[in-house]
Design a protein around this motif. Structure first.
Motif, PDB file in Angstrom:
ATOM      1  N   ASP A   1       0.809  -1.216   0.000  1.00 48.95           N
ATOM      2  CA  ASP A   1       0.000   0.000   0.000  1.00 48.95           C
ATOM      3  C   ASP A   1       0.842   1.267   0.000  1.00 48.95           C
ATOM      4  N   ARG A   2       2.146   1.127   0.231  1.00 46.75           N
ATOM      5  CA  ARG A   2       3.036   2.280   0.276  1.00 46.75           C
ATOM      6  C   ARG A   2       4.214   2.023  -0.676  1.00 46.75           C
ATOM      7  N   PRO A   3       3.935   1.967  -1.987  1.00 48.13           N
ATOM      8  CA  PRO A   3       4.928   1.470  -2.947  1.00 48.13           C
ATOM      9  C   PRO A   3       6.159   2.337  -3.120  1.00 48.13           C
ATOM     10  N   GLU A   4       6.127   3.593  -2.696  1.00 46.72           N
ATOM     11  CA  GLU A   4       7.299   4.455  -2.853  1.00 46.72           C
ATOM     12  C   GLU A   4       8.152   4.539  -1.594  1.00 46.72           C
ATOM     13  N   VAL A   5       7.702   3.905  -0.512  1.00 53.21           N
ATOM     14  CA  VAL A   5       8.415   3.986   0.756  1.00 53.21           C
ATOM     15  C   VAL A   5       9.403   2.829   0.878  1.00 53.21           C
ATOM     16  N   VAL A   6      10.660   3.164   1.147  1.00 50.83           N
ATOM     17  CA  VAL A   6      11.726   2.185   1.381  1.00 50.83           C
ATOM     18  C   VAL A   6      12.500   2.632   2.610  1.00 50.83           C
ATOM     19  N   TRP A   7      12.848   1.678   3.470  1.00 49.59           N
ATOM     20  CA  TRP A   7      13.597   1.965   4.685  1.00 49.59           C
ATOM     21  C   TRP A   7      15.029   1.452   4.556  1.00 49.59           C
ATOM     22  N   VAL A   8      15.937   2.125   5.224  1.00 56.88           N
ATOM     23  CA  VAL A   8      17.325   1.693   5.306  1.00 56.88           C
ATOM     24  C   VAL A   8      17.758   1.711   6.769  1.00 56.88           C
ATOM     25  N   GLY A   9      18.488   0.670   7.174  1.00 53.88           N
ATOM     26  CA  GLY A   9      19.157   0.638   8.466  1.00 53.88           C
ATOM     27  C   GLY A   9      20.656   0.682   8.238  1.00 53.88           C
ATOM     28  N   ALA A  10      21.364   1.477   9.015  1.00 61.11           N
ATOM     29  CA  ALA A  10      22.768   1.722   8.707  1.00 61.11           C
ATOM     30  C   ALA A  10      23.629   1.717   9.958  1.00 61.11           C
TER      31      ALA A  10
END
Length: 375
Positions: free
Chosen positions: A106-115
């Motif tokens: 439902d949120r196709p443009e949202v991407v998360w990163v952990g660093a």
């Protein structure tokens, strides 16, 4: 360009390998890309009617970044100023991209990163650029977080499929944290997890969590430094589900994308002996939320004393679900039947750091701009 049905991405200490298949039995392995660069994280994003490959690259010369490809790795795109860059005034620099996690359908443009250093980043443009989450970066618990053996990092991000406001992260070594306001605030959620090897055996902050995952009903599972756990209340409380396993140490935690209660782990002897028990590498599966476990090793090499790292394992969404993992000895295995039998897809690679697999339903979106990163 004809799109294969399945894509397998393998990130190693010295490059990225892509393999394709029509049946998950016969695989075609392409030439390596980003050769001699570390690939600690990969994501295959099939949301929104496209297939986007996102890769965390760590160059000793250029540093770490996230690049993406919309044509299955034929070309790669990266902003000229980098995609994951600390804002001015933070006096920090990204050391490594540990996790790339697409959000829900439902949120196709949202991407998360952990660093590394410990930080969470969010993209709202499909993973092209990322913004630092200030709430976690400035969290009052930060001075109580410590590096794990691999470094101080957010290595796991689990967005809630139903609730866009809720997301869990796993910090090494800090523990599980939950946000219920889309990342505006974060609270430790480690009640019930034992750390008997520490002065305080039940710390709410400072836990060394190795991996977490959520099943199709939102139940959470955790593989800790010592201990395997389940939470039925989205992290408020945890109970041990290690009984029936040959060891409670390990790094891998996978869950079934559709069937609640099914999860996979890869046990190792202990923190002092990070090898498969008796040299018999095996995947263990539960189908009843940890009440019982089965050892699955058909097709695996014997003996095999190698370790499987936390992100060097994944599942796909096909029916039945495919299970994949790679070892520090450079072997990559695939199962097309939920782990009942494995076959070696690739051998003799550098240390395998991350493995991702996906069933592809959309054609490539067209050639992206070649940023000169690929081979």
């Amino acid at each position: 360009m004809t799109t294969p049905r399945f894509l397998l991405a393998v990130g190693t200490k010295k490059g990225l390998w892509l393999a394709t298949s029509e049946d998950r039995k016969t695989w075609t392995v392409a030439e390596p890309q980003f050769l001699m660069q570390e690939i600690p994280s990969v994501a295959i994003d099939t949301r929104g009617g496209r297939t986007r490959l996102l890769v965390g690259v760590r160059s000793e010369h250029f540093g770490p970044t996230v690049v993406h490809s919309d044509d299955l790795g034929a070309t790669w795109t990266e902003p000229e100023q980098g995609s994951v860059v600390f804002p001015e005034g933070t006096e920090a620099a990204v050391e490594r991209i540990w996790q790339i996690q697409p959000d829900s359908e439902d949120r196709p443009e949202v991407v998360w990163v952990g660093a590394e250093p410990i930080s969470v980043w969010k993209s709202t443009d499909g993973g092209a650029t990322f913004e630092l989450n200030r709430a976690l970066w400035e969290h009052p618990d930060r001075d109580r977080w410590a590096p794990g053996a691999g470094g101080a990092a957010v290595h796991t991000i689990v967005p809630d499929a139903e609730d866009p406001e809720q997301v869990h992260v796993a910090i090494s070594a800090g523990g599980v944290y939950r946000s219920t306001d889309a990342g505006a605030s974060w609270t430790a959620r480690n009640h019930g997890i034992s750390a008997y090897f520490l002065p305080d055996p039940s710390p709410e902050v400072g836990q060394c969590v190795h991996k977490i995952a959520a099943d199709s009903e939102g139940r959470l599972y955790a593989q800790n430094h010592r201990g395997v756990y389940r939470s039925d209340d989205r992290g408020d409380t945890w109970v041990s589900i290690a009984d029936g396993l040959p060891a409670d140490f390990g790094f891998v935690m996978l869950t079934h994308p559709r069937r609640s209660g099914t999860a996979w782990v890869v046990p190792l002897v202990s923190d002092w002996e990070r090898v498969a028990p008796g040299g018999r590498l095996a995947v263990h599966r539960t189908d009843d939320a940890g009440e019982s476990w089965r050892s699955l090793d058909t097709g695996l090499a014997e003996p095999d004393w190698n370790t499987v790292l936390r992100d060097a394992a994944s599942v796909d969404t096909a029916e039945p679900v495919g299970v994949y993992f790679g070892t520090r000895g450079g072997s990559v295995y695939a199962s097309a039947d939920e782990g009942e039998a494995f076959q070696e897809v690739i051998a003799h690679l550098p240390d395998v750091l991350c493995v991702r697999a996906a069933e592809l339903t959309a054609p490539p979106a067209g050639a992206a701009h070649d940023a000169g990163q690929g081979t």
